[in-house]
Design an enzyme around this catalytic site. Structure first.
Site, PDB file in Angstrom:
ATOM      1  N   ASP A  58      27.376  36.515  48.623  1.00 61.17           N
ATOM      2  CA  ASP A  58      26.130  35.749  48.507  1.00 61.17           C
ATOM      3  C   ASP A  58      25.650  35.238  49.855  1.00 61.17           C
ATOM      4  O   ASP A  58      24.459  35.307  50.168  1.00 61.17           O
ATOM      5  CB  ASP A  58      26.337  34.564  47.552  1.00 61.17           C
ATOM      6  CG  ASP A  58      25.096  33.716  47.417  1.00 61.17           C
ATOM      7  OD1 ASP A  58      24.029  34.275  47.065  1.00 61.17           O
ATOM      8  OD2 ASP A  58      25.169  32.490  47.665  1.00 61.17           O
ATOM      9  N   GLU A 104      43.972  31.771  37.257  1.00 64.91           N
ATOM     10  CA  GLU A 104      43.412  30.828  38.223  1.00 64.91           C
ATOM     11  C   GLU A 104      43.421  31.434  39.624  1.00 64.91           C
ATOM     12  O   GLU A 104      42.429  31.311  40.357  1.00 64.91           O
ATOM     13  CB  GLU A 104      44.185  29.508  38.181  1.00 64.91           C
ATOM     14  CG  GLU A 104      43.901  28.653  36.956  1.00 64.91           C
ATOM     15  CD  GLU A 104      44.479  29.189  35.644  1.00 64.91           C
ATOM     16  OE1 GLU A 104      44.052  28.713  34.587  1.00 64.91           O
ATOM     17  OE2 GLU A 104      45.346  30.090  35.665  1.00 64.91           O
TER      18      GLU A 104
END
Length: 162
Positions: free
Chosen positions: A134, A120
């Site tokens: 991005d 995680e």
């Protein structure tokens, strides 16, 4: 196989097929994992840094990366096939610029459970790094996600600290 030889825990020794680790007999303990990713944006993008944030047409880069990394950490079992689905008790992502002008991402995941939260923490740091890529790629594609690694884990059978 000697008793000191490590085995892959996600392989069923009888069938040699992939298998989820059986944690039913493990003790519930508090478990914490910290992971980091480092992103090199380069001078062209770093010129857009104002204070501790880069604003783009898509929005604030680092704030968005924190949200994306947190969401990803909560969905780790949906992304990594043999991970146990975990209800995280805490996920904290911090983003800073280090001395080499690199974006330093640290994700800390916490749970009280029978299994650890390393994946995680690693997923949170990784997706935060990918989100920064991005959001900044319109400025330049010369972005490098240089390093993602586990820094520390506590709880369970063994602790780890880099």
């Amino acid at each position: 196989m000697s008793t000191t030889e490590k085995i892959f825990t996600h392989i069923n020794p009888q069938t040699n097929y992939p298998a989820m680790v059986d944690v039913s007999d493990k003790q519930v303990t508090k478990r914490i994992a910290r992971a980091q990713s480092i992103v090199v944006l380069g001078d062209e993008i770093m010129r857009h840094l104002q204070g501790n944030e880069i604003q783009t047409k898509k929005g604030p880069v680092f704030q968005t990366a924190i949200i994306a990394g947190t969401m990803a950490a909560k969905k780790t079992a949906d992304l990594i096939p043999l991970c146990h689905p975990l209800a995280l008790e805490n996920c904290k992502i911090e983003i800073s610029i280090n001395e080499q002008q690199e974006v330093f991402i640290e994700c800390t995941a916490t749970i009280t459970s029978k299994t650890g939260v390393e994946m995680e923490a690693l997923t949170g740091a990784s997706v935060a790094a990918l989100t920064i890529y991005d959001m900044c790629k319109a400025f330049s594609h010369r972005i490098v996600i240089k390093e993602t690694k586990l820094i520390e884990k506590k709880g369970g059978n063994s602790d780890y600290h880099e």
